[in-house]
Design a protein around this motif. Structure first.
Motif, PDB file in Angstrom:
ATOM      1  N   MET A 179      10.539   2.289  -0.720  1.00 47.59           N
ATOM      2  CA  MET A 179      11.779   3.153  -0.933  1.00 47.59           C
ATOM      3  C   MET A 179      12.560   2.904   0.346  1.00 47.59           C
ATOM      4  SD  MET A 179      10.632   6.775  -2.382  1.00 47.59           S
ATOM      5  CE  MET A 179       8.694   6.720  -2.325  1.00 47.59           C
ATOM      6  N   PHE A 215       1.373  20.797  -3.964  1.00 48.21           N
ATOM      7  CA  PHE A 215       1.898  21.523  -3.326  1.00 48.21           C
ATOM      8  C   PHE A 215       2.218  23.034  -3.991  1.00 48.21           C
ATOM      9  CE2 PHE A 215       3.194  17.423  -1.566  1.00 48.21           C
ATOM     10  CZ  PHE A 215       2.665  17.640  -0.349  1.00 48.21           C
ATOM     11  N   VAL A 234      12.166  13.731  -6.945  1.00 47.18           N
ATOM     12  CA  VAL A 234      10.675  13.691  -7.100  1.00 47.18           C
ATOM     13  C   VAL A 234      10.663  14.571  -8.191  1.00 47.18           C
ATOM     14  CG1 VAL A 234       8.305  14.247  -6.595  1.00 47.18           C
ATOM     15  CG2 VAL A 234      10.055  13.993  -4.682  1.00 47.18           C
ATOM     16  N   ASN A 267       7.660  17.551  -4.908  1.00 45.29           N
ATOM     17  CA  ASN A 267       7.241  18.063  -3.533  1.00 45.29           C
ATOM     18  C   ASN A 267       8.186  18.778  -2.833  1.00 45.29           C
ATOM     19  OD1 ASN A 267       6.488  18.209  -0.781  1.00 45.29           O
ATOM     20  ND2 ASN A 267       5.929  15.875  -0.623  1.00 45.29           N
ATOM     21  N   ASN A 290       0.839  -1.252  -0.162  1.00 43.99           N
ATOM     22  CA  ASN A 290       0.001  -0.119   0.025  1.00 43.99           C
ATOM     23  C   ASN A 290       0.900   1.290   0.037  1.00 43.99           C
ATOM     24  OD1 ASN A 290       1.071  -0.184   2.617  1.00 43.99           O
ATOM     25  ND2 ASN A 290      -0.520   1.002   3.522  1.00 43.99           N
ATOM     26  N   SER A 291       1.903   1.166   0.104  1.00 44.75           N
ATOM     27  CA  SER A 291       2.882   2.529  -0.040  1.00 44.75           C
ATOM     28  C   SER A 291       4.140   2.328  -0.545  1.00 44.75           C
ATOM     29  CB  SER A 291       3.196   2.590   1.867  1.00 44.75           C
ATOM     30  OG  SER A 291       4.282   3.713   1.843  1.00 44.75           O
ATOM     31  N   SER A 292       4.447   3.240  -1.473  1.00 46.26           N
ATOM     32  CA  SER A 292       5.851   3.639  -1.977  1.00 46.26           C
ATOM     33  C   SER A 292       6.891   3.851  -1.049  1.00 46.26           C
ATOM     34  CB  SER A 292       5.479   4.428  -3.313  1.00 46.26           C
ATOM     35  OG  SER A 292       5.190   5.753  -2.865  1.00 46.26           O
ATOM     36  N   LEU A 293       6.234   4.915  -0.120  1.00 46.91           N
ATOM     37  CA  LEU A 293       7.439   5.100   1.003  1.00 46.91           C
ATOM     38  C   LEU A 293       8.130   3.976   1.759  1.00 46.91           C
ATOM     39  CD1 LEU A 293       8.661   7.772   2.317  1.00 46.91           C
ATOM     40  CD2 LEU A 293       6.950   7.370   4.046  1.00 46.91           C
ATOM     41  N   ASP A 333      11.512   9.209  -7.378  1.00 50.61           N
ATOM     42  CA  ASP A 333      10.041   8.825  -6.762  1.00 50.61           C
ATOM     43  C   ASP A 333       9.005   9.508  -7.601  1.00 50.61           C
ATOM     44  OD1 ASP A 333       7.852   8.901  -5.368  1.00 50.61           O
ATOM     45  OD2 ASP A 333       8.631   9.685  -3.518  1.00 50.61           O
ATOM     46  N   ALA A 384       5.896  10.448  -7.769  1.00 49.25           N
ATOM     47  CA  ALA A 384       4.607  10.100  -6.855  1.00 49.25           C
ATOM     48  C   ALA A 384       3.453  11.090  -7.753  1.00 49.25           C
ATOM     49  CB  ALA A 384       4.732  10.608  -5.503  1.00 49.25           C
ATOM     50  N   TYR A 385       3.973  12.034  -8.365  1.00 51.38           N
ATOM     51  CA  TYR A 385       2.877  12.708  -8.804  1.00 51.38           C
ATOM     52  C   TYR A 385       2.992  12.641 -10.533  1.00 51.38           C
ATOM     53  CZ  TYR A 385       3.001  14.179  -4.320  1.00 51.38           C
ATOM     54  OH  TYR A 385       2.591  14.296  -2.835  1.00 51.38           O
ATOM     55  N   HIS A 398      11.584  11.590   2.665  1.00 51.93           N
ATOM     56  CA  HIS A 398      12.678  10.814   2.242  1.00 51.93           C
ATOM     57  C   HIS A 398      13.932  11.157   3.334  1.00 51.93           C
ATOM     58  CE1 HIS A 398      11.200  11.536  -2.204  1.00 51.93           C
ATOM     59  NE2 HIS A 398      11.035  10.273  -1.738  1.00 51.93           N
ATOM     60  N   TYR A 404      11.017  16.359   0.065  1.00 50.51           N
ATOM     61  CA  TYR A 404      10.111  15.688   0.606  1.00 50.51           C
ATOM     62  C   TYR A 404      10.616  15.234   2.121  1.00 50.51           C
ATOM     63  CZ  TYR A 404       6.721  12.150   1.529  1.00 50.51           C
ATOM     64  OH  TYR A 404       5.672  10.949   2.226  1.00 50.51           O
ATOM     65  N   SER A 409       2.996   5.144  -6.829  1.00 46.63           N
ATOM     66  CA  SER A 409       1.827   4.554  -6.180  1.00 46.63           C
ATOM     67  C   SER A 409       0.398   5.077  -6.351  1.00 46.63           C
ATOM     68  CB  SER A 409       1.969   4.647  -4.363  1.00 46.63           C
ATOM     69  OG  SER A 409       1.414   5.977  -4.107  1.00 46.63           O
ATOM     70  N   LYS A 448      -2.334   8.979  -4.205  1.00 49.28           N
ATOM     71  CA  LYS A 448      -3.263  10.007  -4.421  1.00 49.28           C
ATOM     72  C   LYS A 448      -3.999   9.956  -5.764  1.00 49.28           C
ATOM     73  CE  LYS A 448      -0.419  12.841  -1.323  1.00 49.28           C
ATOM     74  NZ  LYS A 448       0.855  13.532  -1.232  1.00 49.28           N
TER      75      LYS A 448
HETATM   76  N1  PMP Z   1       6.482  10.323  -2.231  1.00 54.04           N
HETATM   77  C1  PMP Z   1       6.075  11.638  -2.286  1.00 54.04           C
HETATM   78  C2  PMP Z   1       7.023  12.567  -3.056  1.00 54.04           C
HETATM   79  C3  PMP Z   1       5.085  12.244  -1.666  1.00 54.04           C
HETATM   80  O1  PMP Z   1       4.470  13.519  -1.536  1.00 54.04           O
HETATM   81  C4  PMP Z   1       4.162  11.157  -0.897  1.00 54.04           C
HETATM   82  C5  PMP Z   1       3.203  11.406  -0.068  1.00 54.04           C
HETATM   83  N2  PMP Z   1       2.957  12.484   0.722  1.00 54.04           N
HETATM   84  C6  PMP Z   1       4.790   9.740  -1.015  1.00 54.04           C
HETATM   85  C7  PMP Z   1       5.907   9.568  -1.479  1.00 54.04           C
HETATM   86  C8  PMP Z   1       3.911   8.773  -0.232  1.00 54.04           C
HETATM   87  O2  PMP Z   1       3.362   7.730  -0.870  1.00 54.04           O
HETATM   88  P1  PMP Z   1       2.800   6.672  -0.559  1.00 54.04           P
HETATM   89  O3  PMP Z   1       1.453   6.557   0.227  1.00 54.04           O
HETATM   90  O4  PMP Z   1       2.608   5.629  -1.803  1.00 54.04           O
HETATM   91  O5  PMP Z   1       3.655   5.798   0.532  1.00 54.04           O
END
Ligand code: PMP
Length: 405
Positions: free
Chosen positions: A95, A333, A168, A173, A89-92, A203, A205-206, A126, A123, A239, A242
């Motif tokens: 990473m 942002f 990113v 971000n 559920n999470s790219s963070l 990353d 993410a966006y 990170h 971010y 991921s 969002k």
């Molecule tokens: N990477 C960036 C640059 C983000 O802004 C965010 C969310 N704030 C994430 C990763 C987190 O992603 P995930 O919910 O997939 O862990």
């Protein structure tokens, strides 16, 4: 003139304090209406859990992810699904795990001290991954075209302890900047003489989070790096947090198949497999690149008015030499710079008036913004009415702190 303006601003500020507001511009979270866009995910499988290849997604196994989800990840990232892992559920988390996986390798290569380059502002999460593993962070300036690549190249060649960089690359971000073609090309061609085992943590993410009709375009780092023979330095993450449900989406990683296989072996000691039911739900719900595009258009309709409002409010400061800010084409942002030394004061004033902002320094490693000037504004979560009020408070605090300085 200034005195009169300070008196006027102070009385506005006192009125805000008296109003007992409770507003929040901190984290980049989707608003409830955005989450509602994906309510169909629940129940979408309608009792069908068996894949074409016979896999029952309700059962254990398959760390690399189901083919349907890997294809979806390929469409999202814009790469061959053989290069993609569909995970949890999470790219963070991915990473974090990928950094941990690399630690062994870095130590085997003889690194004693480990360092990462961090384009700033960046971010905060990170940076906390690096802090957790005791990886020293070195700031690199972020520009409108991406990190200052002369700095990156020079640092990487000069200091063999540097084993990675956080990026990113699209609608970054917090600046909203997208790396230019030239920047991506230079990343792909970063010489192999860099610290052995160097990793570009890309990353994305966006990737699909556009705000304007004019979309930023991002070069394909994996393809360029493959051509340049540096693809083993590249790890791409993304991921649906969002896109569908924040915290209950699907995360993806893309890199060369041999590196992916090594990462899979590392993961095998901690999991039997990720949530394949959710992967299948996402594959059915979003389908492909066109499905993702269509869905993101609905997000845009909801959040574009919020960005427009925040930017309109900031525009009232435009000719006052108080701050500079970004006007992103996408992402979550707006990044604002006060005059040097004022960010923490503005944030404290806003907080006392009931408007929470991301802590000063959060966009820098170790929470230390050397110029104490960067503030990240996240307009998506509050309602339009709340945002309207919060921005009024914010720009009052910004002007007051500047005139009082
Ligand atoms: N990477 C960036 C640059 C983000 O802004 C965010 C969310 N704030 C994430 C990763 C987190 O992603 P995930 O919910 O997939 O862990």
């Amino acid at each position: 003139m200034t005195e009169a303006r300070i008196v006027e601003l102070q009385s506005q500020y006192d009125a805000f304090v008296g109003a007992g507001l409770k507003l929040d511009l901190t984290r980049g979270k989707p608003a409830a209406e955005q989450l509602d866009l994906s309510n169909e995910l629940d129940g979408i499988l309608n009792g069908f859990y068996i894949l074409q290849d016979g896999t029952d997604v309700r059962n254990y196994g398959g760390i690399m992810g189901i083919p349907e989800a890997r294809r979806l990840g390929g469409e999202l990232i814009g790469t061959d699904s053989n290069h993609v892992m569909a995970a949890g559920n999470s790219s963070l988390t991915l990473m974090y795990q990928y950094v941990e996986h690399n630690l062994v390798n870095w130590h085997e290569l003889g690194h004693e001290t480990l360092k990462f380059l961090c384009p700033v502002p960046g971010y905060d999460r990170h940076f906390t991954v690096c802090e957790h593993f005791g990886i020293e962070m070195i700031c690199v300036d972020m520009t409108e075209t991406g990190p200052d690549m002369d700095q990156v190249q020079w640092l990487v060649q000069d200091d063999p302890a540097i084993v990675g960089i956080w990026c990113v690359p699209k609608y970054s971000n917090p600046t909203g900047y997208t790396f230019s073609r030239e920047t991506v090309r230079r990343f792909a061609e970063l010489p192999k003489t860099a610290g052995a085992g160097f990793q570009i943590m890309w990353d994305n993410a966006y990737a699909v989070h556009h705000l304007n009709d004019q979309h930023d375009e991002l070069g394909d780092l994996l393809v360029l790096a493959e051509k340049a023979g540096t693809a083993d330095q590249v790890a791409v993450f993304a991921s649906t947090s969002k896109i569908t449900i924040a915290g209950a989406g699907v995360a993806f990683m893309a890199t060369m198949p041999d590196r992916l296989a090594a990462f899979e072996r590392y993961l095998a000691d901690q999991t039997i497999g990720f949530d394949k039911v959710n992967q299948l739900r996402h594959a059915q719900f979003l389908q492909d690149a066109a499905g993702i595009r269509e869905h993101m258009e609905k997000h845009r309709e909801l959040i574009k008015p919020k960005f427009d409002l925040a930017l309109q409010k900031l525009a009232t400061l435009a000719d006052k030499d108080i701050a500079t800010w970004t006007e992103p084409n996408g992402g979550y942002f707006i990044s604002l710079d006060t005059k040097p030394g004022l960010a923490s004061e503005v944030i404290a004033l806003a907080s006392a008036a009931g408007v929470k902002l991301t802590p000063a320094g959060a966009t820098f490693p170790y929470g230390r913004d050397p110029q104490n000037r960067n503030i990240r504004i996240a307009p998506t979560y509050p309602s339009i009415e709340e945002l309207n009020q919060a921005m009024d408070v914010f720009i009052t605090c910004l002007e007051l702190a500047t005139l009082n300085a």
